[in-house]
Design a protein around this motif. Structure first.
Motif, short mmCIF file in Angstrom:
data_model
loop_
_atom_site.label_atom_id
_atom_site.label_comp_id
_atom_site.label_asym_id
_atom_site.label_seq_id
_atom_site.Cartn_x
_atom_site.Cartn_y
_atom_site.Cartn_z
N ASP A 1 8.53 39.14 -35.04
CA ASP A 1 7.30 39.48 -35.78
C ASP A 1 7.52 40.50 -36.89
O ASP A 1 6.56 40.93 -37.53
N ALA A 2 8.77 40.90 -37.15
CA ALA A 2 9.02 41.84 -38.23
C ALA A 2 8.87 41.15 -39.59
O ALA A 2 9.24 39.98 -39.75
N ARG A 3 8.35 41.88 -40.56
CA ARG A 3 8.18 41.34 -41.92
C ARG A 3 9.43 41.57 -42.74
O ARG A 3 9.86 40.69 -43.48
N GLU A 4 10.00 42.77 -42.64
CA GLU A 4 11.22 43.12 -43.35
C GLU A 4 12.07 44.04 -42.48
O GLU A 4 11.54 44.83 -41.71
N VAL A 5 13.39 43.93 -42.64
CA VAL A 5 14.31 44.82 -41.93
C VAL A 5 15.42 45.24 -42.89
O VAL A 5 15.94 44.40 -43.65
N SER A 6 15.77 46.53 -42.86
CA SER A 6 16.86 47.04 -43.69
C SER A 6 17.81 47.85 -42.83
O SER A 6 17.42 48.42 -41.80
N GLU B 1 12.70 32.56 -39.12
CA GLU B 1 11.37 33.11 -39.37
C GLU B 1 10.77 33.81 -38.15
O GLU B 1 9.82 34.57 -38.29
N SER B 2 11.34 33.60 -36.98
CA SER B 2 10.83 34.29 -35.80
C SER B 2 11.20 35.76 -35.78
O SER B 2 10.65 36.54 -35.00
N GLY B 3 12.18 36.15 -36.64
CA GLY B 3 12.54 37.55 -36.71
C GLY B 3 14.02 37.85 -36.63
O GLY B 3 14.40 38.98 -36.31
N PHE B 4 14.87 36.88 -36.94
CA PHE B 4 16.32 37.11 -36.93
C PHE B 4 16.77 37.47 -38.34
O PHE B 4 16.53 36.72 -39.29
N TYR C 1 18.16 51.07 -38.26
CA TYR C 1 17.32 50.02 -38.86
C TYR C 1 16.00 50.61 -39.33
O TYR C 1 15.42 51.49 -38.67
N LEU C 2 15.50 50.11 -40.44
CA LEU C 2 14.14 50.36 -40.88
C LEU C 2 13.40 49.04 -40.75
O LEU C 2 13.71 48.08 -41.46
N VAL C 3 12.46 48.98 -39.82
CA VAL C 3 11.76 47.74 -39.50
C VAL C 3 10.31 47.85 -39.96
O VAL C 3 9.61 48.80 -39.60
N LYS C 4 9.87 46.89 -40.73
CA LYS C 4 8.51 46.88 -41.26
C LYS C 4 7.71 45.74 -40.66
O LYS C 4 8.14 44.58 -40.71
N TYR C 5 6.59 46.10 -40.05
CA TYR C 5 5.65 45.12 -39.50
C TYR C 5 4.38 45.13 -40.34
O TYR C 5 4.20 45.97 -41.23
N GLU C 6 3.50 44.22 -40.06
CA GLU C 6 2.22 44.19 -40.75
C GLU C 6 1.43 45.46 -40.48
O GLU C 6 0.68 45.94 -41.32
#
Length: 366
Positions: free
Chosen positions: A46-51, A66-69, A84-89
């Protein structure tokens, strides 16, 4: 996705992660060196972006599923400490990569456990707070040789079994995972995927603490924080003279030994019972070398091998049972578990114990 990164993708293992069937995540997730640099792969449902945050720079990861990999190829050949920097809605969070920490269980202790000669298995299995590479967290380990996949779940990962699959030590059937930032007091269970594809939640058979009924989760506890203050007793025990002395054995059922006057179904906790039991054994019977064998009360939900019944605990007191043992210093305290009730509970995983006369005994399990 760039072709170089695309060619490094192992789509079969990505599918195993997405469908919660991966049992050797250390071999696949996290940072791994390649001819072209360091490949870092992570799964955040469910993550939108990951860095990747590394040495003051932010490296955006590409979404491989698209599931979050997510995956990224860094040009550096060696990448050790990163986050990690994880961005969700709903917002963003910064976290460690669980799979950058190497397994901590040794081959020798797992071999001893496999051969049935590891007599302090509680130090290996269960949830143990520790520091790995300067990072505080908890190492989880459980024996589940027939499981397809085991994950540790709790409030720290939304109780989602896809997020923290544990690593299988194939030869020994033991699953292990060090999870940073988990701390004493956090609740958890194991999500076990069994043959047929069914996933079940199980409490930890080697947990040191548990929730009070009707809740059934295990609780992370630091078992090393209790001060025993029993040097005299241990020194006398080491001399081996107890076999030459007379011994009286008293067995008591803590749930019916004494109860509060209130008729609300409550029980004394271990700390309160400790004083009563000590006075009963020492004063009323005037015996110095006594083995007090106390049976546990209704171990169907709260009791595991190292979690004494929560009914006897004061709120938040992890060490009340140890206090009972310490106050009875000079006597051996045995705990007798009726294992036939223990294994019938769907909330508790099965485990290895020692049997005698259809009862299972755990003596001085410090």
């Amino acid at each position: 996705m760039e072709k170089k990164l695309y060619d490094l993708m192992h789509w079969g293992r990505i599918e195993a992660v997405v469908y919660a069937e991966e049992d050797k995540p250390y071999d696949f997730l996290g940072a791994h060196r390649t001819e072209d640099g360091t490949l870092i792969q992570a799964y955040f449902p469910d993550a939108r972006e990951v860095s990747v945050l590394y040495r003051g720079k932010e490296y955006p990861m590409e979404c491989a599923d698209e599931s979050g990999f997510f995956a990224v190829l860094l040009e550096q050949k060696t990448v050790k400490t990163y986050r990690y920097l994880v961005k969700y809605e709903s917002g963003e969070t910064e976290c460690e990569d669980v799979y950058r920490f190497a397994p901590t269980l040794s081959e020798a202790e797992m071999e001893a456990f496999s051969n049935g000669i590891h007599y302090e298995a509680y130090k290996m299995l269960g949830a143990h707070p520790m520091t790995v590479d300067g990072t505080e967290g908890v190492r989880f380990a459980v024996w589940a040789p027939n499981a397809i996949r085991v994950s540790v779940v709790g409030d720290f990962n939304f109780w989602d079994g896809r997020r923290l699959p544990m690593h299988r030590h194939e030869k020994y059937g033991i699953f292990e995972l060090f999870v940073p930032d988990v701390k004493p007091g956090d609740i958890y269970k194991y999500e076990i995927k069994i043959k047929g594809g069914l996933s079940v939640l199980k409490a930890d058979p080697y947990a040191f603490a548990a929730q009070k009924r009707p809740d059934t989760a295990s609780v992370v506890a630091d078992a090393s924080a209790f001060a025993w203050k029993d040097e005299t007793w241990q020194n006398e025990k080491a001399k081996g003279l107890s076999k030459e002395k007379p011994m009286s054995i008293y067995e008591l059922h803590l749930g019916s030994f004494k109860k509060p006057s209130e008729e609300d179904g409550s029980f004394y906790n271990y700390r309160e019972l400790a004083v009563m039991v000590a006075k009963y054994v020492i004063y009323d019977r005037n015996k110095k070398n006594v083995m007090n064998k106390g049976t546990v009360y209704d171990g169907k939900i709260e009791d595991t091998i190292y979690v004494k019944n929560i009914l006897y605990k004061s709120p938040g007191a992890t060490y009340d049972y140890k206090y009972l043992i310490r106050l009875n210093d000079g006597r051996t305290v045995n705990t007798e578990v009726y294992y036939e009730d223990f294994v019938k509970n769907d909330n508790i995983s099965s485990c290895i114990v020692y049997e005698y006369n259809n009862h299972y005994y755990f003596t001085d399990f410090r």
